[in-house]
Design a protein around this motif. Structure first.
Motif, PDB file in Angstrom:
ATOM      1  N   LYS A   1       0.809  -1.223   0.000  1.00  0.00           N
ATOM      2  CA  LYS A   1       0.000   0.000   0.000  1.00  0.00           C
ATOM      3  C   LYS A   1       0.846   1.280   0.000  1.00  0.00           C
ATOM      4  O   LYS A   1       0.470   2.273  -0.590  1.00  0.00           O
ATOM      5  N   HIS A   2       1.972   1.266   0.692  1.00  0.00           N
ATOM      6  CA  HIS A   2       2.804   2.473   0.789  1.00  0.00           C
ATOM      7  C   HIS A   2       4.182   2.255   0.171  1.00  0.00           C
ATOM      8  O   HIS A   2       5.125   2.949   0.532  1.00  0.00           O
ATOM      9  N   GLN A   3       4.275   1.293  -0.711  1.00  0.00           N
ATOM     10  CA  GLN A   3       5.573   0.939  -1.292  1.00  0.00           C
ATOM     11  C   GLN A   3       6.342   2.159  -1.858  1.00  0.00           C
ATOM     12  O   GLN A   3       7.525   2.311  -1.572  1.00  0.00           O
TER      13      GLN A   3
ATOM     14  N   LEU B   1       3.076  -0.254   5.523  1.00  0.00           N
ATOM     15  CA  LEU B   1       1.763   0.204   5.990  1.00  0.00           C
ATOM     16  C   LEU B   1       1.963   1.430   6.867  1.00  0.00           C
ATOM     17  O   LEU B   1       3.017   1.562   7.512  1.00  0.00           O
ATOM     18  N   CYS B   2       0.966   2.306   6.935  1.00  0.00           N
ATOM     19  CA  CYS B   2       1.064   3.430   7.865  1.00  0.00           C
ATOM     20  C   CYS B   2       0.417   3.016   9.193  1.00  0.00           C
ATOM     21  O   CYS B   2      -0.163   1.934   9.295  1.00  0.00           O
ATOM     22  N   ASP B   3       0.510   3.866  10.202  1.00  0.00           N
ATOM     23  CA  ASP B   3       0.008   3.481  11.525  1.00  0.00           C
ATOM     24  C   ASP B   3      -1.364   4.086  11.841  1.00  0.00           C
ATOM     25  O   ASP B   3      -1.783   4.090  12.993  1.00  0.00           O
TER      26      ASP B   3
ATOM     27  N   VAL C   1      -5.716   5.022  10.533  1.00  0.00           N
ATOM     28  CA  VAL C   1      -6.924   4.336  10.046  1.00  0.00           C
ATOM     29  C   VAL C   1      -6.854   4.034   8.547  1.00  0.00           C
ATOM     30  O   VAL C   1      -7.556   3.166   8.060  1.00  0.00           O
ATOM     31  N   HIS C   2      -6.012   4.753   7.813  1.00  0.00           N
ATOM     32  CA  HIS C   2      -5.847   4.477   6.382  1.00  0.00           C
ATOM     33  C   HIS C   2      -5.450   3.014   6.161  1.00  0.00           C
ATOM     34  O   HIS C   2      -5.926   2.379   5.212  1.00  0.00           O
ATOM     35  N   CYS C   3      -4.597   2.501   7.041  1.00  0.00           N
ATOM     36  CA  CYS C   3      -4.233   1.068   6.993  1.00  0.00           C
ATOM     37  C   CYS C   3      -4.831   0.391   8.232  1.00  0.00           C
ATOM     38  O   CYS C   3      -5.999   0.059   8.222  1.00  0.00           O
ATOM     39  N   GLN C   4      -4.022   0.198   9.265  1.00  0.00           N
ATOM     40  CA  GLN C   4      -4.532  -0.320  10.543  1.00  0.00           C
ATOM     41  C   GLN C   4      -3.908   0.531  11.636  1.00  0.00           C
ATOM     42  O   GLN C   4      -2.720   0.835  11.576  1.00  0.00           O
TER      43      GLN C   4
HETATM   44 ZN   LIG Z   1      -1.885   3.630   5.158  1.00  0.00          ZN
END
Ligand SMILES: [Zn+2]
Ligand SMILES: [Zn+2]
Length: 407
Positions: free
Chosen positions: A178-180, A186-188, A190-193
């Motif tokens: 997702k953030h490659q 991944l971010c920390d 709500v966009h990811c988890q």
């Molecule tokens: Zn994210």
């Protein structure tokens, strides 16, 4: 693959020994971007549990003790790191690596009121667009526990924590690209988890241990998009009904467990003028047509519908939910004088796992595997070591349901 599918239950039964021998993987580390929504110019870091080794641009520069703190700042495009004993400048990257496997660090963002957080694993600091970029390299299991604590909260049933552990772990791997382009996975937020560092809850730690390495895959042994929502209102939604693309495991299913839960029902009042004006503007509703008028003022769905009433042009309920900020697309319409009352069921998009239903099922004595199989159709629970995921594309995003995981 057909053979694999046929043999899968047998492998699971036998503990996957043959398969595992072929595809053993190292313990997976996730790279999580921290505080990406903030401008970070300086942080203070303190090792926990053990000394951390400091590297600047890949070169070992010294050690930081647990009693010491490291102030990392951006200055003129370079990164400086200062402790009681060290004064280091790096052009590209500062890394802090704990000496022991369960080590970690405490981190505080300078000049903010944000509370200090403790993270397991390593920290890498680089500069992007003049600001510090913080990436926590954390073992998958420690990351999973941190996410379950941040996402699920306190005092849930053990089986509920277990199913959360499985879905959070699966989500992390399905969405690892997702953030490659930004240099992490991944971010920390709500966009990811949501991830706020190390888990401190014993029940969550036990649930993560009990489901160690377990993930959900579909009939083609691809990791699934483990979407969830707060409450389905008694019936979940097909993925294609919301996102236009079907998934074999995201199928509508009846849920009798969530209908008395806190988010089971909602009500919204509007004026008749407001409601009809909206439908007129957006869908060219003919208010002069009595049949059409009746249909949009007296609407009572027996099950989840895609469109409002029996009207033409069609009024997609997912658009109405979005436009009016409704809690779900599952609602009835009636009038009280000049008032229009929308009475709804559920909260969220309705695709995949219903959290409040799952909580109730757990309290009613259902196992986490039964609960997962109830909400995700024809999935398999497999150990990561049985997935040859570093070699082929079995970790490639599973076609994606197309939308965010929750909401
Ligand atoms: Zn994210
Ligand atoms: Zn439900």
């Amino acid at each position: 693959m057909v053979l694999l599918r046929t043999l899968l239950p047998l492998f699971l039964l036998l503990g996957s020994t043959v398969w595992a021998q072929q595809d053993i993987t190292v313990d997976r580390t996730m790279r999580i971007g921290l505080y990406r929504e903030r401008v970070v110019k300086q942080v203070v870091v303190m090792p926990v549990k053990s000394i951390c080794v400091l590297f600047a641009d890949g070169e070992r520069k010294g050690e930081v003790a647990t009693t010491d703190g490291l102030r990392i700042s951006v200055a003129g495009g370079a990164i400086t790191a200062r402790s009681l004993t060290l004064n280091v400048t790096a052009k590209r990257k500062i890394e802090l690596v704990p000496r022991v496997t369960d080590g970690g660090f405490r981190l505080r963002i300078s000049d903010t009121k944000l509370p200090e957080r403790t993270y397991p694993g390593k920290l890498a600091v680089t500069v992007t667009a003049g600001n510090l970029m913080l990436v926590n390299a954390v073992p998958l299991e420690a990351y999973t526990a941190g996410v379950v604590q941040a996402e699920a909260g306190k005092e849930h049933h053990q089986e509920y924590y277990k199913l959360q552990a499985v879905t959070c772990r699966t989500y992390a791997l399905t969405n690892q690209r997702k953030h490659q382009p930004e240099g992490f996975e991944l971010c920390d937020g709500v966009h990811c988890q949501v991830y706020h560092g190390r888990n401190r809850n014993d029940s969550i730690r036990m649930a993560v241990d009990a489901t160690h390495s377990l993930v959900l895959v579909d009939a083609d042994i691809k990791l699934i998009q483990a979407t969830f929502h707060s409450n389905c209102g008694g019936e979940t939604v097909n993925a294609e009904d919301l996102w236009g693309r079907s998934q074999t495991y995201l199928r509508a299913t009846v849920d009798t467990f969530c209908t008395a839960a806190p988010h089971a029902t909602w009500t919204k009042n509007m004026s008749r003028t407001e409601w009809l004006g909206y439908l007129q503007r957006k869908y060219s509703l003919r208010t002069g047509d009595s049949a059409q008028l009746y249909a949009v003022l007296n609407y009572e769905p027996q099950c989840r519908d895609l469109y409002l009433g029996n009207t033409w042009p069609l009024v997609p309920l997912k658009n109405v939910r979005e436009d009016l900020g409704l809690k779900s697309t599952f609602f009835s319409v009636r009038t009280e004088g000049e008032k229009v009352v929308l009475e709804g069921r559920g909260f969220g998009h309705g695709v995949g796992l219903c959290q409040e239903g799952a909580m109730k099922m757990a309290r009613a004595g259902k196992s986490y595997t039964d609960i997962l199989h109830h909400y995700y159709t024809s999935v398999h629970l497999v150990d990561l070591t049985t997935l040859d995921f570093f070699r082929d594309d079995s970790l490639a995003p599973n076609g994606g349901a197309g939308g965010p995981r929750s909401r």
